[in-house]
Design a protein around this motif. Structure first.
Motif, PDB file in Angstrom:
ATOM      1  N   THR A   1       0.829  -1.200   0.000  1.00  0.00           N
ATOM      2  CA  THR A   1       0.000   0.000   0.000  1.00  0.00           C
ATOM      3  C   THR A   1       0.864   1.250   0.000  1.00  0.00           C
TER       4      THR A   1
ATOM      5  N   GLU B   1      -4.978  -1.477  -1.547  1.00  0.00           N
ATOM      6  CA  GLU B   1      -3.761  -2.192  -1.913  1.00  0.00           C
ATOM      7  C   GLU B   1      -3.424  -1.950  -3.365  1.00  0.00           C
TER       8      GLU B   1
ATOM      9  N   LEU C   1       1.348  -6.130   2.532  1.00  0.00           N
ATOM     10  CA  LEU C   1       0.074  -5.624   3.031  1.00  0.00           C
ATOM     11  C   LEU C   1       0.002  -5.742   4.552  1.00  0.00           C
TER      12      LEU C   1
END
Length: 291
Positions: A182, A219, A262
């Motif tokens: 991200t 994401e 993530l």
């Protein structure tokens, strides 16, 4: 409130200097030559002179690939230096907020990483940052360790600015499409850090201390991030740049990168009520400033 932050030119330091005044916070940035992270005495002396209400440990050795051949230096700065900053904060009786990274994880998990998941860095940089986390936690119980990822901003060197620069002379760029994470704006990080520090200064709740994840929402792959950058560029300047989606194997680097970066931000949301914007929203804010 006065916050001492280590480093003078880093992305988060620059963002804190910009965001601090509006939040009623005096940000004092300290770095080389007066503060050298490999000099414990200098760290203690400089920070004590500032008399801060909190210390943000933002300065770090961040040359990920170079760290493979300079691991001792990376550890001296990211582990021993970070520990010395936390020790100084403890001596001054103030909290320390330490910035860490998704690189402490191996990146082989399916789904998002939790703060409680086992670390397992696959690079020298990651190992040095994990050692720093341990050192900070041991040196000062009044600590918050913030793991973030894929940081970009209008300041310094970062992926977003590199893409814009390369796009000036190219019509197509190959970008890795099998690493997931991200993108996180340093401006958002700065806002969150200020909120956290203000809360720490008035609330002794142990649940507000410890390790937290702090990334943008949503994401992406690096290729997704690049495509968003070039879409903004097309809208604003008319320059079209296409993205060739390649694998990590097709873009070898000295240091291995986590395939999955993530991080779950649920703990931070529950403890502090902080939720960063979707990465595309925050990226647009930065792109609007740069293009």
């Amino acid at each position: 409130m006065r916050i001492a932050v280590t480093g003078k030119q880093g992305q988060v330091v620059s963002a804190l200097l910009e965001r601090g005044p509006a939040a009623g916070v005096d940000i004092v940035a300290v770095g080389r030559p007066e503060l050298d992270l490999v000099d414990r005495n200098a760290i203690r002396t400089v920070l004590s002179q500032i008399r801060p209400d909190a210390i943000v440990s933002a300065a770090a050795y961040t040359a990920v690939d170079k760290a493979e051949s300079e691991e001792a230096l990376a550890f001296a700065i990211n582990a021993e230096g970070a520990t010395a900053i936390a020790e100084s904060a403890s001596e001054l009786g103030v909290p320390v907020v330490h910035l860490s990274t998704d690189y402490v994880f191996p990146g082989d998990k399916q789904g998002v990483y939790l703060e409680t998941d086992a670390a397992g860095p696959i690079s020298a940089y990651g190992r040095s940052k994990l050692a720093g986390e341990f050192g900070v936690a041991a040196a000062n119980s009044d600590h918050v360790i913030l793991r973030t990822s894929w940081v970009y901003s209008p300041f310094g060197a970062n992926f977003l600015k590199t893409m814009l620069r390369l796009a000036e002379t190219r019509d197509r760029l190959n970008v890795v499409a099998d690493q997931h994470g991200t993108p996180t704006s340093a401006l958002d990080i700065a806002d969150a850090v200020i909120t956290i520090v203000k809360r720490l200064s008035v609330d002794p709740d142990p649940k507000l201390r410890g390790v937290f994840h702090l990334t943008g929402s949503g994401e992406a792959t690096w290729a997704d991030f690049a495509e968003a950058i070039f879409a903004a560029m097309l809208t604003k300047s008319g320059k079209a740049v296409s993205v060739g989606r390649i694998t990590t194997a097709e873009y070898p680097t000295p240091a291995r990168r986590p395939a999955n970066s993530l991080l779950s931000n649920e703990k931070l949301k529950q403890s502090y009520g902080i939720v960063l914007p979707d990465w595309r929203v925050s990226a647009k804010v930065v792109l609007d400033r740069l293009i």
